[in-house]
Design a protein around this motif. Sequence first.
Motif, short mmCIF file in Angstrom:
data_model
loop_
_atom_site.label_atom_id
_atom_site.label_comp_id
_atom_site.label_asym_id
_atom_site.label_seq_id
_atom_site.Cartn_x
_atom_site.Cartn_y
_atom_site.Cartn_z
N CYS A 73 0.84 -1.20 0.00
CA CYS A 73 0.00 0.00 0.00
C CYS A 73 0.87 1.26 0.00
O CYS A 73 0.64 2.20 -0.75
N MET A 74 1.91 1.23 0.85
CA MET A 74 2.82 2.38 0.91
C MET A 74 3.54 2.56 -0.42
O MET A 74 3.70 3.67 -0.91
N MET A 75 3.97 1.43 -0.98
CA MET A 75 4.68 1.50 -2.27
C MET A 75 3.81 2.16 -3.33
O MET A 75 4.28 2.98 -4.11
N GLY A 76 2.51 1.77 -3.34
CA GLY A 76 1.60 2.33 -4.33
C GLY A 76 1.52 3.85 -4.25
O GLY A 76 1.63 4.54 -5.27
N THR A 77 1.38 4.38 -3.03
CA THR A 77 1.30 5.84 -2.90
C THR A 77 2.63 6.48 -3.30
O THR A 77 2.66 7.53 -3.93
N MET A 78 3.73 5.81 -2.93
CA MET A 78 5.04 6.37 -3.24
C MET A 78 5.35 6.33 -4.73
O MET A 78 6.06 7.20 -5.25
N ILE A 79 4.82 5.32 -5.43
CA ILE A 79 5.03 5.25 -6.88
C ILE A 79 4.40 6.48 -7.54
O ILE A 79 5.03 7.15 -8.37
N ILE A 80 3.17 6.80 -7.12
CA ILE A 80 2.51 7.99 -7.68
C ILE A 80 3.33 9.24 -7.36
O ILE A 80 3.58 10.08 -8.23
N PHE A 81 3.75 9.33 -6.10
CA PHE A 81 4.50 10.52 -5.64
C PHE A 81 5.80 10.67 -6.43
O PHE A 81 6.11 11.75 -6.95
N ALA A 82 6.58 9.57 -6.52
CA ALA A 82 7.87 9.64 -7.19
C ALA A 82 7.71 9.95 -8.69
O ALA A 82 8.45 10.74 -9.26
N LEU A 83 6.71 9.32 -9.31
CA LEU A 83 6.49 9.59 -10.74
C LEU A 83 6.08 11.03 -10.97
O LEU A 83 6.52 11.67 -11.93
N SER A 84 5.25 11.56 -10.07
CA SER A 84 4.83 12.95 -10.23
C SER A 84 6.05 13.86 -10.07
O SER A 84 6.17 14.87 -10.75
N TYR A 85 6.97 13.48 -9.19
CA TYR A 85 8.18 14.29 -9.03
C TYR A 85 9.04 14.24 -10.28
O TYR A 85 9.65 15.23 -10.68
N ASN A 86 9.05 13.08 -10.92
CA ASN A 86 9.89 12.96 -12.12
C ASN A 86 9.32 13.75 -13.30
O ASN A 86 10.04 14.03 -14.26
#
Lengths: 255, 431
Positions: B51-64
Motif C-alpha cells: 500500500c505504501m509502495m503504491g502511494t510512493m510510486i505515484i508521488f515519485a512519478l509525479s516528481y519525475n
Amino acid sequence: MTQPKNPVPALRLSGLEKSFGPMKIIRGIDLDIPAGERHAVIGPNGAGKSTLFHLISGHYQPSGGSVRLHGDDITGMPPQLIARRGLSRSFQVTNLFPQLTVWENVRCATLWALGYKYSFWRNVERLADARQRTEEILREINLIERWNMPAGVLAYAEQRALEIGLAIASNANTLLLDEPMAGMSHGETEHMVELIRKVSENRTLLMIEHDMGVVFDLADRISVLVYGEVIASDTPERIKANASVQQAYLGTEVA
Amino acid sequence: MSQKTDMKIPALPSGARESFLARFGIWIVAAIVLAGLPYVFSSGLSVSTMCMMGTMIIFALSYNMLLGQTGLLSFGHAVFFGLGGFLTAWAMNAVVGTASPVPLFLFPIMGGFTGLVFGIILGAVSTKRSGTAFAMITLGIAELVSSSALILRHFFGGEEGITLDRTDMVQVFGLSFGPQIQVYYLIAVWCLISVAAMYAITCTPFGRICNAVRDNPERVRFIGYNTQTVRFMAFSLSGLFAGIGGGLAAINFEIMNSAQMGVGESGAVILMTYIGGIGNFAGPIIGAVVVTYLQLMLSDVTDVWQLYFGLLFIGMVMYAPRGLAGLLALQQPLLQTRQFHRVAPYYVLALLPGLVAITGLSMVIEMTYQLAVKTAAGPAMAFFYVPFNANSPLPWIIAVILFAVGTWLFLRAARLAGDAYSEALAWRKLP
C-alpha cells in the motif's frame, strides 16, 4: 532599383542600437530587406553581427530604434512571440536538444506552427501533419537515415544541418542563419550552400557568413558591418568594388 | 533521393494506430500483476508495505515530471503530497457528519484537486525562474508551508496531526475498507490510473516540449514556446498527481501529520526518484518500490538507517547516475542478443566483495553508534547475531580489513565486469 518589389520589406531595421553598459555594440543600423531576398551580413570579428541577430530575434532587447517584420513592430518582443510571427533562426554555436532524437528535434520545432501548442491530451505520434512535415524536413536536410539517433551524438556537420532543420521546421517566412558554415570542411560547405539555396527559396534569408566564396555565391545583397555600423549595403559586385569596404574589411584578405 | 539511400533508413514512425494489444498490453499485464500480488505476498505486513509502495510510486512519478521530464529540481514537492492528504482528511471528516453519499474511493480526487490548485498558486510564483533560482524558491515554499503547519494548528492538527476513519464513508458494493486488503485494491486502482495518465502525458506535444525544455530551454523559445508556461504547466500537473498520492496516503494511514509535507519528505522523494533513475519513465517506479522496502526493512534492523540511505544515494549519484533503471537499461542490448550469460558471472564476482565491503562499513557504523549514542547499553553488542565487545580492538580491525579488502576487490571486479560488458556488446556487432 528598377526591379519591382514589395513595398513593405520583410525586415526593416530603423536606428537600431544596443549598448552593454558604456559599450555601444550596435550604433544605429538602418536596413531594409525586401521579401524573398537572400541577404548576407559580413564584417570583421567583434563588429556586432551576432548581436544584431540577437536583437532581431528577441534574444536581446534593443537599447534604441526598432525592428519591423512585414511592417509589424516586433521591437523588444520575447523570442517565442517573434518566432510565432514567422521569423526563425539558427545559432552560431550548435544549439539543439541533445538527448532527443533527430526526429524529435525537428518535430518539436514543427508543433507550434501546426497549432498543437501546449496540448497535453493528444498523442504526438498520431499527428499526421507533424509526422509528414518532420519527414519532409529530414529528407530535405539529408538526415533521414539518422532519424532515431540522439542529436548529441551526430557528427558536427550533421548537427549544423539539423540546426537548419530546426530553423525551417516551423515553415517560417524569414530565416536568420548565424554562420551556418562555421567549422565545416570544403566538401561539407558545398553541401551546405546547396541546402541553404534550397531552403531559402520563397523565403527571406538573412545570413552571417565569413566564407566570402559562399557569400558572393549565395547573396542577392550584402551588408558590411564594422564597429556596429553598416558601412555599405549593396549587390555583391558593387561591394567587391567598394573602396571603403576593401579598406575596412576585405582589404586585409585581398592584399 | 535514390533508392539506395532509402534502403539504409530504419523504419520511420508510421503513426498508424497500434494494435489493441500493443497499446494496452502492458497496462493489462500491470493490472493482472497488481491484482495478483496480494496472493503471492499475503501477510499483513506485505500488504501494508505494498500500500505504501503504491502511494510512493505515484508521488515519485509525479516528481519525475519535474526532474526527469522537464529538468526542474524542486526541493518542495512533498508540499503537494501533504496538502493533498490534509484536504482529503478534512473532506472525509466533513462528509461523515452530513451523511453525504460520497464513497471512499472518490476521495483521492480531492487530493488531486488540492494538489492542482496549490500547484497553480505556488507554480505561478516559483516557475517564473528556472535552474538554481527555481530550486531555491521551492525550498522556500517548503519551509513556508512547514512553518505555517505549526501556526495553523487547528487545520494541521499540530504534532498529532489529523486523524480520520475511512470506514465511516458510505459503503458501495459492500466495501467497508476496514480490511487492509480492500485499501490495497483501492490504492492499486488509483496507482494504475495515475501511472497510465502520467505516461500518456509524456506522449503528447506538451510532454515532448517538456523534454526539449529539459535539454535546452533557450532554444525552445526560438521554436515558439514560452518556457515559463511549460514549467508552470509541468509544475501544476505534477502537483495534481502528488496530491492524489497524498490523498491515498491519508486513507491508507488514517492520519496526516505535518511532517509528511516537510523538507525531509521532499528529500525522500528526490532520493527515490534518483535512485530509481530519472532518465527512464519506469525509474521512479523502481525507486519507490526499492526505497520503500529498504526503509521498512532497514529501520527494523538498525536505528541509523537514514545514514545508510545517504551512503546509497551518494554511491548512486557517483557511480550510477542513471539509477537502477539505467543499470537495467544497459543490460537490454545484451538480453536481446542473448549475450547476458557472458557478463552475469562477472556481476556476481563484483557483488560478493561489494557485500563484504558493505559489511565492514556497517560494522564500523554500528560500533560507532553503540559507543557514541547507545552509551547506556554498554559496549556489548551483536552484529549479524555475532556478539562482541565494541571497545576491544579486534572487531574494529576486522571491520576495517573487511571494508578495505572488499572495496579493493570490488573495484577490480567492477573493472573486469566493465570489460566483459563492452566485449559482450561488441560481440553483437560482429557478423
